[in-house]
Design a protein around this motif. Structure first.
Motif, PDB file in Angstrom:
ATOM      1  N   HIS A 117      -7.815  -0.605  -0.668  1.00 58.23           N
ATOM      2  CA  HIS A 117      -7.041   0.537  -0.186  1.00 58.23           C
ATOM      3  C   HIS A 117      -7.552   1.835  -0.780  1.00 58.23           C
ATOM      4  CE1 HIS A 117      -4.152  -1.902   1.888  1.00 58.23           C
ATOM      5  NE2 HIS A 117      -4.009  -2.653   0.821  1.00 58.23           N
TER       6      HIS A 117
ATOM      7  N   HIS B 200      -7.125  -5.179  -2.035  1.00 60.01           N
ATOM      8  CA  HIS B 200      -7.552  -5.186  -0.653  1.00 60.01           C
ATOM      9  C   HIS B 200      -8.192  -3.883  -0.188  1.00 60.01           C
ATOM     10  CE1 HIS B 200      -5.957  -9.117   0.035  1.00 60.01           C
ATOM     11  NE2 HIS B 200      -4.855  -8.750  -0.585  1.00 60.01           N
TER      12      HIS B 200
ATOM     13  N   LEU C 200       0.565  -8.585  -1.918  1.00 65.69           N
ATOM     14  CA  LEU C 200      -0.458  -7.921  -1.132  1.00 65.69           C
ATOM     15  C   LEU C 200      -1.201  -7.012  -2.048  1.00 65.69           C
ATOM     16  CD1 LEU C 200      -1.275  -8.021   1.863  1.00 65.69           C
ATOM     17  CD2 LEU C 200       0.219  -6.093   2.229  1.00 65.69           C
TER      18      LEU C 200
ATOM     19  N   TYR D 221       0.801  -5.605   9.620  1.00 67.68           N
ATOM     20  CA  TYR D 221       0.142  -4.921   8.505  1.00 67.68           C
ATOM     21  C   TYR D 221      -0.460  -5.925   7.523  1.00 67.68           C
ATOM     22  CZ  TYR D 221      -0.316  -2.229   4.181  1.00 67.68           C
ATOM     23  OH  TYR D 221      -0.782  -1.668   3.025  1.00 67.68           O
TER      24      TYR D 221
ATOM     25  N   THR E 204       2.321   0.040   2.078  1.00 64.28           N
ATOM     26  CA  THR E 204       2.893  -1.092   1.348  1.00 64.28           C
ATOM     27  C   THR E 204       4.132  -0.641   0.583  1.00 64.28           C
ATOM     28  OG1 THR E 204       0.703  -2.094   1.089  1.00 64.28           O
ATOM     29  CG2 THR E 204       2.444  -2.927  -0.339  1.00 64.28           C
TER      30      THR E 204
ATOM     31  N   VAL F 130      -4.468  -6.448   6.673  1.00 64.32           N
ATOM     32  CA  VAL F 130      -4.987  -6.392   5.303  1.00 64.32           C
ATOM     33  C   VAL F 130      -5.737  -7.681   4.976  1.00 64.32           C
ATOM     34  CG1 VAL F 130      -4.315  -6.357   2.859  1.00 64.32           C
ATOM     35  CG2 VAL F 130      -3.315  -4.721   4.448  1.00 64.32           C
TER      36      VAL F 130
END
Length: 189
Positions: free
Chosen positions: A116, A114, A189, A100, A125, A104
């Protein structure tokens, strides 16, 4: 991963040390322990590489899909072994988390958000963060001696003949540190 350099280097050191200890654990006389240690060593070293601060080394664009493919294969391998030992299910979830994060990073290298869509933490996440935070809490609780300091001394003396690769408390500490590193990586992230 994207984030400040100092915590990034601490994360690299933590993951590399965990990976190195897992290599020592591969010398165990117990086959299942060697198998688990091998998976954990790969995870530790891969997390160390992924955690190198972007200001120091930014991997080429092809590296993230390779990471995703390698960890996709590792996730499937761990799922296969999970039918024998449930701990491999955790390895599979860890490898899937690495897939994952690699995906990303492939989709938006160099950005802090990122893509989303919307604001806040993406659902996957958040789910991975919840899983690894729970794993860290459970692993930490398993390290606390049940009978107090006296029981810990007796157990340490009884296991004095065990080699470095056969120390369950060190294996638990290693898993705890990699779980904390996974939480830190997911947070960036």
């Amino acid at each position: 991963m994207h984030g400040p350099a100092s915590p990034g280097w601490l994360l690299v050191a933590l993951c590399a040390a965990s990976g190195a200890y897992c290599l020592l654990r591969m010398r165990s006389g117990v086959e299942e322990q060697r198998r688990a240690a091998g998976s954990e060593a790969v995870m530790g070293f891969a997390m160390a590489v992924m955690a190198v601060p972007a200001a120091v080394f930014s991997p080429p664009a092809w590296a993230w899909p390779v990471y995703a493919a390698v960890f996709g294969a590792a996730a499937l391998r761990s799922l296969w072994w999970a039918r024998i030992d449930a701990h491999h299910l955790h390895h599979s979830i860890g490898a899937a988390a690495m897939v994952y994060m690699s995906v990303v990073m492939t989709l938006s290298p160099g950005s802090h958000h990122h893509g989303h869509g919307g604001s806040g933490v993406p659902l996957l996440t958040g789910a991975l963060l919840a899983y690894f935070a729970g794993y860290v809490l459970l692993s930490g609780a398993r390290l606390v001696p049940a009978g107090g300091a006296g029981a810990a001394t007796v157990r340490a003396g009884a296991g004095g003949g065990a080699g470095w690769g056969d120390r369950p408390e060190l294996a638990r500490a290693c898993r705890l540190s990699m779980g904390m590193a996974m939480v830190a990586m997911l947070l960036t992230l």
